[in-house]
Design a protein around this motif. Structure first.
Motif, PDB file in Angstrom:
ATOM      1  N   PHE A 176      37.621  47.425  47.318  1.00  5.90           N
ATOM      2  CA  PHE A 176      38.372  46.370  46.633  1.00  5.90           C
ATOM      3  C   PHE A 176      39.844  46.776  46.594  1.00  5.90           C
ATOM      4  N   GLU A 177      40.715  45.882  47.020  1.00  2.63           N
ATOM      5  CA  GLU A 177      42.140  46.170  47.057  1.00  2.63           C
ATOM      6  C   GLU A 177      42.885  45.175  46.176  1.00  2.63           C
ATOM      7  N   LYS A 178      43.879  45.686  45.467  1.00  2.00           N
ATOM      8  CA  LYS A 178      44.671  44.854  44.560  1.00  2.00           C
ATOM      9  C   LYS A 178      45.638  43.989  45.348  1.00  2.00           C
ATOM     10  N   VAL A 179      45.668  42.690  45.014  1.00  2.00           N
ATOM     11  CA  VAL A 179      46.556  41.768  45.730  1.00  2.00           C
ATOM     12  C   VAL A 179      47.266  40.858  44.724  1.00  2.00           C
ATOM     13  N   GLU A 180      48.480  40.479  45.084  1.00  2.00           N
ATOM     14  CA  GLU A 180      49.206  39.457  44.336  1.00  2.00           C
ATOM     15  C   GLU A 180      48.866  38.104  44.946  1.00  2.00           C
ATOM     16  N   MET A 181      48.373  37.194  44.121  1.00  2.00           N
ATOM     17  CA  MET A 181      47.891  35.925  44.655  1.00  2.00           C
ATOM     18  C   MET A 181      48.978  34.862  44.751  1.00  2.00           C
ATOM     19  N   ARG A 182      49.930  34.850  43.831  1.00  2.00           N
ATOM     20  CA  ARG A 182      50.884  33.734  43.773  1.00  2.00           C
ATOM     21  C   ARG A 182      51.650  33.529  45.074  1.00  2.00           C
ATOM     22  N   PHE A 227      35.590  36.297  50.440  1.00  2.00           N
ATOM     23  CA  PHE A 227      35.869  37.521  49.683  1.00  2.00           C
ATOM     24  C   PHE A 227      35.023  37.631  48.429  1.00  2.00           C
ATOM     25  N   GLU A 228      34.821  38.871  48.034  1.00  2.00           N
ATOM     26  CA  GLU A 228      34.310  39.181  46.697  1.00  2.00           C
ATOM     27  C   GLU A 228      35.526  39.411  45.805  1.00  2.00           C
ATOM     28  N   TRP A 229      35.425  38.985  44.533  1.00  2.00           N
ATOM     29  CA  TRP A 229      36.594  39.037  43.641  1.00  2.00           C
ATOM     30  C   TRP A 229      36.260  39.740  42.342  1.00  2.00           C
ATOM     31  N   LYS A 230      37.228  40.515  41.857  1.00  2.00           N
ATOM     32  CA  LYS A 230      37.117  41.176  40.557  1.00  2.00           C
ATOM     33  C   LYS A 230      38.476  41.153  39.871  1.00  2.00           C
ATOM     34  N   ARG A 231      38.432  41.281  38.555  1.00  2.00           N
ATOM     35  CA  ARG A 231      39.684  41.421  37.805  1.00  2.00           C
ATOM     36  C   ARG A 231      40.259  42.804  38.068  1.00  2.00           C
ATOM     37  N   VAL A 232      41.553  42.945  37.841  1.00  2.00           N
ATOM     38  CA  VAL A 232      42.228  44.230  38.062  1.00  2.00           C
ATOM     39  C   VAL A 232      41.704  45.276  37.095  1.00  2.00           C
ATOM     40  N   ILE A 265      58.193  22.868  35.065  1.00  2.00           N
ATOM     41  CA  ILE A 265      57.755  21.485  35.116  1.00  2.00           C
ATOM     42  C   ILE A 265      56.241  21.388  35.239  1.00  2.00           C
ATOM     43  N   THR A 266      55.628  22.323  35.970  1.00  2.00           N
ATOM     44  CA  THR A 266      54.215  22.227  36.310  1.00  2.00           C
ATOM     45  C   THR A 266      53.317  23.189  35.531  1.00  2.00           C
ATOM     46  N   MET A 267      53.788  23.726  34.414  1.00  2.00           N
ATOM     47  CA  MET A 267      52.989  24.622  33.575  1.00  2.00           C
ATOM     48  C   MET A 267      52.392  25.779  34.364  1.00  2.00           C
ATOM     49  N   PRO A 268      53.213  26.644  34.938  1.00  2.00           N
ATOM     50  CA  PRO A 268      52.680  27.794  35.680  1.00  2.00           C
ATOM     51  C   PRO A 268      52.123  28.850  34.730  1.00  2.00           C
ATOM     52  N   LYS A 269      51.357  29.775  35.273  1.00  2.00           N
ATOM     53  CA  LYS A 269      50.933  30.922  34.476  1.00  2.00           C
ATOM     54  C   LYS A 269      52.149  31.791  34.169  1.00  2.00           C
ATOM     55  N   GLU A 270      52.212  32.293  32.943  1.00  2.00           N
ATOM     56  CA  GLU A 270      53.340  33.140  32.567  1.00  2.00           C
ATOM     57  C   GLU A 270      53.307  34.457  33.350  1.00  2.00           C
ATOM     58  N   VAL A 271      52.112  35.019  33.503  1.00  2.00           N
ATOM     59  CA  VAL A 271      51.939  36.266  34.247  1.00  2.00           C
ATOM     60  C   VAL A 271      51.288  35.932  35.586  1.00  2.00           C
ATOM     61  N   PRO A 272      51.984  36.147  36.705  1.00  2.00           N
ATOM     62  CA  PRO A 272      51.395  35.837  38.016  1.00  2.00           C
ATOM     63  C   PRO A 272      50.063  36.558  38.204  1.00  2.00           C
ATOM     64  N   LEU A 273      49.137  35.887  38.839  1.00  2.00           N
ATOM     65  CA  LEU A 273      47.788  36.418  38.992  1.00  2.00           C
ATOM     66  C   LEU A 273      47.735  37.586  39.975  1.00  2.00           C
ATOM     67  N   GLU A 274      47.136  38.666  39.518  1.00  2.00           N
ATOM     68  CA  GLU A 274      46.766  39.785  40.375  1.00  2.00           C
ATOM     69  C   GLU A 274      45.251  39.946  40.297  1.00  2.00           C
ATOM     70  N   ALA A 275      44.651  40.288  41.413  1.00  2.00           N
ATOM     71  CA  ALA A 275      43.194  40.438  41.444  1.00  2.00           C
ATOM     72  C   ALA A 275      42.830  41.519  42.450  1.00  2.00           C
ATOM     73  N   ARG A 276      41.563  41.911  42.431  1.00  2.00           N
ATOM     74  CA  ARG A 276      41.049  42.828  43.449  1.00  2.00           C
ATOM     75  C   ARG A 276      40.058  42.061  44.312  1.00  2.00           C
ATOM     76  N   CYS A 277      40.201  42.212  45.626  1.00  2.00           N
ATOM     77  CA  CYS A 277      39.293  41.494  46.513  1.00  2.00           C
ATOM     78  C   CYS A 277      38.784  42.414  47.618  1.00  2.00           C
ATOM     79  N   ARG A 278      37.622  42.054  48.137  1.00  2.00           N
ATOM     80  CA  ARG A 278      37.019  42.775  49.252  1.00  2.00           C
ATOM     81  C   ARG A 278      36.393  41.744  50.185  1.00  2.00           C
TER      82      ARG A 278
END
Length: 509
Positions: free
Chosen positions: A170-176, A466-471, A484-497
């Motif tokens: 599983f590797e950490k990735v920035e999704m945004r 992919f398989e997905w997990k939280r960081v 304008i579009t209500m984005p997430k305050e903290v950009p999503l990071e996840a672990r995927c394989r």
């Protein structure tokens, strides 16, 4: 000093007279909706500083009811937080509410209100709406660009398979940034046949400039401008808002004009586009040739701007919220994967034609749009004449705000309204006016079909491949950012394989 004192006294007296006059005029509408106490001159603007406007308005509505009157400076505002009242707005009063308020941003960024999003209801708006529907959002045009959307999603998948280890660890990735690249490239290819993300970008400087302008627009226009409601603040350019708009206008004007000239030059050559290769700018330039006084370069640039603004961030924000919800609800993620494996299998990638066989994926998309609509407050409407809504008098010129975010979370119409339950959409037929992520009526978003295709295909592909997990062990944050579009305050990071069962398909990418 005496002259200064006299001027101040005169100015304050004039403001007071205007205020009293407006109060007197508004008394002719005897039966007005409930309203909190307001402050002279600024009205209820001070209340909007207490948090995101959709949350503030929901809190006020819990006290004053599903329809209430506010005053933003000198402008009367009607706030709707009820599905039944929304239905009344877009059936009985649809034509009356077909106008948009003329805000300062529309003057500069929408080229004096000549875009499909800001133009007053009339012939220009009807013509622009028809062009966009036929040349971008019709079933035929959407099908013609299906391969573009599939290619961009597969390009994103490739960026997530960084090495052979991607199938082992599983590797950490920035999704945004990856998600944004998909929606931005899809929109740019449809309007101008350009890619601004990825390795095969033709002009990186041009791409960076386009992305910077769009980002700056979201940051500038993400907050309300008091000058739109209090004239004196507009005269003195409060907080330099007009100056920032002018700067953005000049930057965008230069970039988009260069793009138009490039396409004009290509059209005048031997490789003029035909049929499915025709972009939105090509279509507008064809209209310009037959009616140059009507379809000017300014009209083309303004509507190109609208398409980029509406077509890029909205889809990417929805995908990011959906992935965040799935990471916090692994049981939903697993159910979606089982559906994909059952109906699509593991011998090929999901295609855009597959959604009819993936109803649960569609349920996830709808539930995400319910909880986190890209337009939490629908684009404002304005009453073109006196009318009644919910039995209350509404004066001409009143700005009407519909709180979609609050309606989507109303416990009287949604069971367990704050919980993420995609299954609820398996049992619902026509959601009607209680589910309005793209607005309603004649001014509703014409790009909803494209948005569903992009979001559904991207989400299904990420789940299939992919398989997905939280960081970490903690849940993904759901705090909302500004914009304008209500984005997430903290950009999503996840672990995927990468899924081993899909390796023989993925290696071919």
């Amino acid at each position: 000093m005496d002259e200064t004192h006299l001027f101040i006294t005169f100015f304050l007296s004039l403001v007071s007279l205007i205020f009293v006059f407006k109060l007197f005029v508004h008394k002719k509408n005897i039966n007005v909706a409930p309203s909190p106490l307001s402050i002279p001159i600024i009205g209820h603007l001070h209340l909007m500083k207490n948090g995101p406007i959709y949350r503030v308005l929901k809190h006020l509505s819990s006290k004053y009811g599903p329809i209430m009157t506010l005053r933003f400076g000198s402008r009367p505002v009607l706030v709707i937080t009820s599905a039944s009242l929304v239905e009344e707005c877009f059936t009985k009063n649809d034509v009356v509410l077909a106008n948009r308020p003329l805000l300062m941003s529309g003057k500069y960024l929408d080229y004096k209100y000549t875009t499909v999003s800001s133009a007053p209801y009339g012939q220009l708006w009807r013509d622009l709406r028809r062009v966009m529907t036929l040349e971008l959002f019709s079933t035929t045009r959407l099908k013609s660009y299906m391969s573009v959307r599939e290619d961009e999603v597969r390009s994103m998948i490739k960026t997530l398979i960084m090495s052979k280890d991607s199938f082992q660890n599983f590797e950490k990735v920035e999704m945004r940034p990856r998600i944004q690249a998909v929606s931005f490239n899809i929109t740019m290819i449809m309007v101008a046949n350009k890619r601004y993300f990825g390795t095969d970008v033709e002009d990186f400087e041009e791409a960076d400039n386009f992305k910077k302008v769009i980002t700056n627009v979201f940051e500038t226009c993400g907050a309300s401008n008091p000058g739109d409601f209090i004239s004196v603040l507009r005269w003195i350019d409060f907080q330099g808002y007009k100056k920032r708009l002018l700067k953005l206008h000049h930057e965008w004007d230069s970039l988009s004009q260069n793009l138009i000239e490039e396409i004009k030059s290509r059209r005048s050559g031997s490789c003029s586009p035909k049929g499915e290769d025709k972009t939105f700018i090509d279509s507008m330039l064809s209209l310009q040739e037959s009616d140059p006084q009507y379809y000017t370069d300014e009209v083309i640039k303004g509507n190109l701007f609208t398409l980029l603004l509406a077509g890029t961030d909205t889809s990417s924000v929805t995908i990011e919220w959906a992935m965040s919800l799935l990471l916090n609800h692994p049981d939903v993620l697993e159910k979606a994967r089982i559906e994909i494996d059952k109906y699509i299998g593991q011998e090929r990638l999901v295609q855009e034609t597959d959604p009819p066989n993936l109803p649960y994926i569609q349920c996830i998309v709808n539930e995400t749009l319910r909880l986190y609509p890209a337009a939490p407050i629908l684009v404002p409407h304005e009453a073109s004449e006196d009318c009644t809504i919910g039995g209350f008098d509404v004066a001409r010129g009143t700005m009407v705000l519909i709180n979609a975010w609050a309606i989507h979370r109303d416990p009287t119409i949604w069971d367990d309204s704050l919980s993420f339950k995609p299954e609820r959409f398996e049992e619902i037929g026509n959601e009607g006016y209680k589910f309005i992520p793209f607005g309603m009526g004649r001014r509703q978003c014409p790009g909803s079909g494209l948005a569903y295709r992009v979001v559904g295909l991207t989400l299904a592909s990420l789940i299939q491949c992919f398989e997905w997990k939280r960081v970490g062990e903690e849940l993904v944050s759901f705090s909302e950012g500004k914009g304008i579009t209500m984005p997430k305050e903290v950009p999503l990071e996840a672990r995927c394989r990468a899924r081993k069962s899909m390796s023989h398909v993925l290696v071919e990418l």
